[in-house]
Design a protein around this motif. Structure first.
Motif, PDB file in Angstrom:
ATOM      1  N   UNK A   1       0.842  -1.201   0.000  1.00 25.08           N
ATOM      2  CA  UNK A   1       0.000   0.000   0.000  1.00 25.08           C
ATOM      3  C   UNK A   1       0.875   1.248   0.000  1.00 25.08           C
ATOM      4  N   UNK A   2       1.949   1.220   0.745  1.00 23.76           N
ATOM      5  CA  UNK A   2       2.866   2.352   0.783  1.00 23.76           C
ATOM      6  C   UNK A   2       3.443   2.640  -0.602  1.00 23.76           C
ATOM      7  N   UNK A   3       3.824   1.585  -1.317  1.00 19.16           N
ATOM      8  CA  UNK A   3       4.323   1.778  -2.685  1.00 19.16           C
ATOM      9  C   UNK A   3       3.251   2.404  -3.578  1.00 19.16           C
ATOM     10  N   UNK A   4       2.027   1.886  -3.523  1.00 17.40           N
ATOM     11  CA  UNK A   4       0.944   2.413  -4.361  1.00 17.40           C
ATOM     12  C   UNK A   4       0.710   3.887  -4.043  1.00 17.40           C
ATOM     13  N   UNK A   5       0.664   4.225  -2.769  1.00 13.69           N
ATOM     14  CA  UNK A   5       0.435   5.622  -2.387  1.00 13.69           C
ATOM     15  C   UNK A   5       1.603   6.513  -2.815  1.00 13.69           C
ATOM     16  N   UNK A   6       2.819   6.008  -2.689  1.00 16.15           N
ATOM     17  CA  UNK A   6       3.985   6.774  -3.120  1.00 16.15           C
ATOM     18  C   UNK A   6       4.003   6.984  -4.620  1.00 16.15           C
ATOM     19  N   UNK A   7       3.646   5.938  -5.368  1.00 17.15           N
ATOM     20  CA  UNK A   7       3.570   6.050  -6.834  1.00 17.15           C
ATOM     21  C   UNK A   7       2.517   7.087  -7.210  1.00 17.15           C
ATOM     22  N   UNK A   8       1.378   7.028  -6.558  1.00 13.19           N
ATOM     23  CA  UNK A   8       0.313   7.999  -6.828  1.00 13.19           C
ATOM     24  C   UNK A   8       0.794   9.424  -6.542  1.00 13.19           C
ATOM     25  N   UNK A   9       1.445   9.600  -5.415  1.00 14.67           N
ATOM     26  CA  UNK A   9       1.950  10.927  -5.044  1.00 14.67           C
ATOM     27  C   UNK A   9       2.994  11.419  -6.045  1.00 14.67           C
ATOM     28  N   UNK A  10       3.905  10.548  -6.448  1.00 14.87           N
ATOM     29  CA  UNK A  10       4.917  10.931  -7.438  1.00 14.87           C
ATOM     30  C   UNK A  10       4.275  11.347  -8.754  1.00 14.87           C
ATOM     31  N   UNK A  11       3.282  10.594  -9.191  1.00 15.79           N
ATOM     32  CA  UNK A  11       2.608  10.928 -10.444  1.00 15.79           C
ATOM     33  C   UNK A  11       1.898  12.261 -10.355  1.00 15.79           C
ATOM     34  N   UNK A  12       1.284  12.540  -9.218  1.00 10.53           N
ATOM     35  CA  UNK A  12       0.599  13.822  -9.041  1.00 10.53           C
ATOM     36  C   UNK A  12       1.578  14.984  -9.132  1.00 10.53           C
ATOM     37  N   UNK A  13       2.804  14.777  -8.663  1.00 14.07           N
ATOM     38  CA  UNK A  13       3.784  15.867  -8.726  1.00 14.07           C
ATOM     39  C   UNK A  13       4.455  15.964 -10.096  1.00 14.07           C
ATOM     40  N   UNK A  14       4.475  14.869 -10.850  1.00 12.24           N
ATOM     41  CA  UNK A  14       5.110  14.890 -12.173  1.00 12.24           C
ATOM     42  C   UNK A  14       4.201  15.439 -13.271  1.00 12.24           C
ATOM     43  N   UNK A  15       2.901  15.255 -13.122  1.00 15.15           N
ATOM     44  CA  UNK A  15       1.947  15.683 -14.143  1.00 15.15           C
ATOM     45  C   UNK A  15       1.143  16.875 -13.652  1.00 15.15           C
ATOM     46  N   UNK A  16       0.931  17.819 -14.553  1.00 14.98           N
ATOM     47  CA  UNK A  16       0.170  19.011 -14.167  1.00 14.98           C
ATOM     48  C   UNK A  16      -1.332  18.729 -14.104  1.00 14.98           C
ATOM     49  N   UNK A  17      -1.792  17.709 -14.789  1.00 15.17           N
ATOM     50  CA  UNK A  17      -3.212  17.355 -14.787  1.00 15.17           C
ATOM     51  C   UNK A  17      -3.397  16.020 -14.068  1.00 15.17           C
ATOM     52  N   UNK A  18      -4.329  15.997 -13.128  1.00 17.28           N
ATOM     53  CA  UNK A  18      -4.614  14.763 -12.383  1.00 17.28           C
ATOM     54  C   UNK A  18      -5.015  13.627 -13.310  1.00 17.28           C
ATOM     55  N   UNK A  19      -5.771  13.949 -14.344  1.00 20.18           N
ATOM     56  CA  UNK A  19      -6.213  12.905 -15.281  1.00 20.18           C
ATOM     57  C   UNK A  19      -5.014  12.222 -15.936  1.00 20.18           C
ATOM     58  N   UNK A  20      -4.017  12.986 -16.340  1.00 26.81           N
ATOM     59  CA  UNK A  20      -2.812  12.408 -16.944  1.00 26.81           C
ATOM     60  C   UNK A  20      -2.075  11.531 -15.943  1.00 26.81           C
ATOM     61  N   UNK A  21      -1.987  11.992 -14.711  1.00 29.82           N
ATOM     62  CA  UNK A  21      -1.310  11.218 -13.666  1.00 29.82           C
ATOM     63  C   UNK A  21      -2.044   9.905 -13.415  1.00 29.82           C
ATOM     64  N   UNK A  22      -3.363   9.954 -13.419  1.00 24.28           N
ATOM     65  CA  UNK A  22      -4.146   8.765 -13.106  1.00 24.28           C
ATOM     66  C   UNK A  22      -4.214   7.762 -14.251  1.00 24.28           C
ATOM     67  N   UNK A  23      -4.055   8.205 -15.476  1.00 28.47           N
ATOM     68  CA  UNK A  23      -4.102   7.274 -16.609  1.00 28.47           C
ATOM     69  C   UNK A  23      -2.719   6.740 -16.978  1.00 28.47           C
TER      70      UNK A  23
END
Length: 128
Positions: A65-87
């Protein structure tokens, strides 16, 4: 009239709630969620989702779970749009650790090592 008993928020229940929020954003199937959590049974997944209070998770699952949450957080900071981060997790990727697979497929195929690999890849993208 009885007062409602407040639900306690344990570390484990908070972790599960956060995992399910990310799973929803990533549009993960129940089978994908079960695999990411360490091949839990569908009944276990249902129980975790419906009543996370009082659940005690093992170290392996908390790590996942920690890895999944960290990956999600990293993606949110790398992409300006949440949709891009989530896809991003489902898009094929030609970078060396993925070799044409999506990050999700790498995580599903290689389990805990796959989660670690994706997290390291994103850390490198962030310049850490």
């Amino acid at each position: 009239m009885k007062a409602a008993i407040p639900k306690t928020k344990s570390r484990d229940s908070v972790a599960l709630r956060a995992f399910f929020k990310v799973a929803e954003k990533w549009q993960l199937t129940p089978a994908e969620q079960m695999r990411l959590l360490g091949d839990v049974a569908s009944s276990t997944l249902y129980n975790y989702r419906s009543s996370p209070e009082g659940v005690t998770l093992g170290t392996d699952m908390l790590d996942r779970i920690s890895y999944v949450l960290g990956i999600h957080q990293d993606l949110q900071s790398l992409f300006s749009k949440s949709e891009s981060a989530n896809t991003w997790v489902k898009k094929p990727n030609s970078a060396p650790p993925f070799n044409g697979r999506s990050a999700l497929q790498l995580m599903l195929d290689e389990r805990l090592i796959g989660l670690h690999t994706v997290r390291l890849y994103l850390a490198g993208q962030k310049g850490r």
